[in-house]
Scaffold this motif. Structure first.
Motif: not given
Length: 426
Positions: A54-57, A79-87
């Motif tokens: 995720g974003p903290d990798a 496709w997106s760097d947002s945390a919501f999209w990762f979740e």
């Protein structure tokens, strides 16, 4: 007395390959094994998912983007760097793994499972322990197999539909339970596929968009033919194509497993530590690979056991591909390899690598053993349900004798892999 012509035997073999999807139990074990392995891995890493993918990798999103632009790999996490999209992606990977394990609309869910595996692994390629490479490949192979023929919700739905039709003395209904769900899945996946294609989100390779579009269009054609022309020659042709794809993929999976063991064994032979029989000693002394230090210490203290296990590992891996034409020897070595991977999981703390390899080994398990295993599991499930039902009544009924009653029946194979149902997305 006439002698059978050689071309008659060839014709029978061709008919067998085209008329049915072979290895229904083996493909079901592969489906269950790999989806369960990935599901358990995602659940274990749930608290650390942001640090891994995720974003903290440590492997930041911009670094991953540069790598993806070079190797043209597929991952929806780009496709997106947002945390919501990762979740969202992580949750879909979890859900698709669970649904594939249960065999719910296996055709559509297997594609979602593949997308989840490729997306997470290609996002951070330095994660994993070797078993991730096997899961990576098998997730692609599974979308080409008819892995929901047995031990799946799809097969159970097909059996119930056919049983209900026989009780009424009628033909199978044109509309079946689950058809509406299949149509919704097909439409939603088609919309996502169109958006990803237009936005360039399917990676830079040619095979990925071709595969996804072929699966989507083919499933739509399958539903239309089953719905409006179930007894036509086109229906037979589609069934033959599906069987050929399934059987060819099973052969590829077998070849893949043999290649893994052959290369691993021959590389070990070239190592000096494997030649002198001390290779196993060193990982048993590494803190990272010793979840049970006392147990590892006991094994490492015996030079004889270390030597025997080291040599046995090499012998089994090198010899296995050459034993496939001898059923008894193959089964003995197969049991030895499964025990070896179970030992790796216990002694070296690599459970998911071992689960992945055992699931891959399952493609060589005898059908009779898998049928027996399924029957035992069915008996155990029925006993558990009866105990729960009568727990509040003060007594538990005695179980029926083996071979008596429906609970002892062997698992059934849904006709044509339950593909005869006019469900749009299985």
């Amino acid at each position: 007395m006439s002698t059978p012509r050689p071309d008659h035997g060839l014709a029978r073999r061709i008919q067998r390959v085209t008329a049915s999807a072979l290895g229904p139990y083996q493909s079901a074990v592969i489906r269950i094994g790999f989806s369960a392995t990935f599901l358990l891995f995602l659940l274990r890493e749930l608290p650390h998912r942001h640090e891994m993918y995720g974003p903290d990798a440590p492997w930041r999103w911009d670094l991953a983007q540069q790598l993806i632009s070079g190797n043209q790999a597929f991952t929806v996490l780009m496709w997106s760097d947002s945390a919501f999209w990762f979740e969202v992606v992580y949750a879909l990977a979890l859900i698709s793994s669970l649904l594939l394990m249960l065999g719910w609309h296996t055709r559509a869910v297997s594609v979602l499972f593949m997308a989840g595996v490729l997306s997470l692994q290609n996002r951070s390629i330095f994660m994993g322990d070797g078993g991730d490479n096997v899961i990576h490949l098998m997730s692609i192979y599974l979308v080409l197999t008819r892995c929901g023929q047995v031990w799946s919700l799809d097969a159970r739905r097909a059996r119930r539909r056919e049983a209900a039709a026989e009780d009424r003395g009628e033909a199978v209904r044109r509309r079946v339970p689950g058809e509406a769900v299949g149509i919704v899945l097909w439409v939603v996946l088609g919309a996502v596929l169109i958006g990803a294609t237009v936005g360039g989100g399917l990676g830079g390779t040619v095979w990925m968009p071709v595969l996804l579009w072929a699966l989507w269009a083919g499933q739509g054609a399958w539903w239309a033919v089953n719905r409006y022309a179930p007894r036509s020659e086109l229906r037979t042709l589609l069934d033959v194509i599906a069987n050929l794809a399934h059987n060819a993929t099973l052969v590829v999976i077998m070849a893949e497993v043999c290649l893994i063991y052959a290369t691993a064994g021959w590389y070990k032979i070239q190592g000096s530590r494997w030649q002198d029989g001390t290779a196993l000693y060193y990982p048993l002394k590494l803190e990272y690979f010793t979840p049970w230090p006392a147990l590892s210490g006991v094994l490492a203290s015996s030079g004889f056991m270390v030597m025997v296990l080291s040599y046995a590992t090499v012998i089994v891996q090198v010899a296995f591909p050459f034993t496939l034409f001898n059923r008894r020897v193959k089964n003995v070595l197969l049991a030895a390899m499964i025990c070896e991977h179970a030992g790796i999981a216990l002694l070296l703390g690599l459970p998911f690598f071992s689960m992945a390899m055992i699931a891959a080994d399952a493609v060589f398990l005898p059908t009779a053993f898998l049928v027996w295993l399924g029957g035992r599991a069915s008996v155990g499930r029925q006993r558990l349900l009866r105990r729960r039902l009568f727990r509040g009544r003060g007594r538990v009924p005695a179980p029926r004798a083996a071979g008596v009653g429906a609970e002892a029946a062997e698992p059934e194979v849904a006709e044509s892999g339950d593909d005869g149902t006019p469900t749009l997305v299985r």
